[in-house]
Enzyme design. Structure first.
Site, short mmCIF file in Angstrom:
data_model
loop_
_atom_site.label_atom_id
_atom_site.label_comp_id
_atom_site.label_asym_id
_atom_site.label_seq_id
_atom_site.Cartn_x
_atom_site.Cartn_y
_atom_site.Cartn_z
N SER A 1 0.83 -1.18 -0.03
CA SER A 1 0.23 -0.12 0.04
C SER A 1 0.81 1.29 0.17
O SER A 1 1.96 1.22 0.32
CB SER A 1 -0.76 -0.17 1.16
N TYR B 1 -2.26 -0.77 10.64
CA TYR B 1 -2.14 -1.21 9.08
C TYR B 1 -1.22 -0.85 8.50
O TYR B 1 -0.42 -1.39 7.81
CB TYR B 1 -3.52 -0.61 8.51
#
Length: 283
Positions: A137, A151
């Site tokens: 990401s 995350y």
């Protein structure tokens, strides 16, 4: 044509990636924890006349990860392309988020990919060929964001692990790359939502940041099929770099951080970006 094993195919990027490889004529195994959630994948494949085989595979379970890989190897000798896409989101303060949930994020996003690589690599090395694509990401390329710390930590960790294994696997003919999407229309935000306890001292601030992520994904997110195309390209183009940002917003964020130079300089810039979407931060 290649034998492709993809994790996290029940929706979003994983689903689109399975279809994208199948369109090429590759032998595609789309895996997910619960095959009952494969309906959309199966229906989309049927409409296009594509073949995608669904396998049950839980990346958080050692035995399940190994069994899934071995099943494919028993049929084909080795996995040619492994796509580590399975991932979950979870918002919450570092201080008060339940540790079980924090561990779940790390087990899925980081250790899950590590399990899959460890399971697939012996046969790849023996064959002297193979490609691993880790879907990380932009959160793994920029400083951590409030209430998304676990995350971001999982994605930074997977990026670092990828960089290490690239060097380790060079002598064996196995190539590894990261795909680093920005905001795309997937279910990760909705699936990662947790009920905010009004008594939590971070409650109002967390809700504000959560609004930013929801709006960014639901209103401004790109088509996950674009990420799928980037994954296919990473798997098939030999000189693909290790790090591959996907989406104009991802490139913009990384460029803004680079121009800021330090975290201290980035902090007010990042805050202004979030406020531009979510509105003034509560005080």
């Amino acid at each position: 044509m290649s034998v492709v094993l993809i994790t996290g195919c029940s929706s979003g990027i994983g689903l689109e990636t399975a279809l994208a490889f199948a369109r090429r004529g590759d032998t595609v195994y789309g895996t997910m924890r619960n095959p009952a959630k494969a309906t959309r994948l199966i229906e989309r494949a049927a409409v296009e006349g594509l073949t995608v085989e669904v396998l049950a595979l839980d990346v958080t379970d050692d035995a399940s990860a190994v069994a899934g890989v071995r099943e494919v190897e028993a049929r084909h000798g080795a996995v040619d392309v492994l796509v580590n896409n399975a991932g979950i989101g979870s918002a919450g303060p570092v201080e008060t988020i339940p540790m079980d949930r924090a561990r779940e994020v790390m087990e899925t996003n980081f250790f899950g990919a590590a399990r899959m690589m460890r399971a697939a690599l012996p046969a790849m090395r023996a064959k002297g060929a193979g490609v691993i694509v880790n879907v990380t990401s932009v959160a793994g390329r920029v400083p951590g964001t409030a209430y998304e710390g676990w995350y971001a930590a999982s994605k930074h960790a997977l990026n670092a692990l990828t960089e290490a294994i690239v060097m380790e696997l060079e002598p064996f003919g196995v190539r590894v790359a990261c795909i680093e999407p920005g905001f795309f229309r997937t279910e990760i935000t909705a699936n990662g939502e947790v009920e905010i306890d009004p008594a939590d001292p971070y409650a109002s601030d967390q809700a504000w940041v959560g609004e930013f992520f929801s709006k960014s994904v639901e209103a401004g997110g790109g088509d996950p099929a674009d990420v799928a195309d980037a994954i296919v390209a990473a798997a098939t183009v030999p000189d693909t770099p290790v790090h591959n940002l996907v989406g104009a917003d991802a490139a913009l964020f990384v460029d803004m951080v680079a121009q800021a130079g330090t975290f201290e300089n980035w902090l007010p810039i990042g805050k202004s970006v979030v406020e531009g979407v979510a509105g003034p931060r509560p005080v």
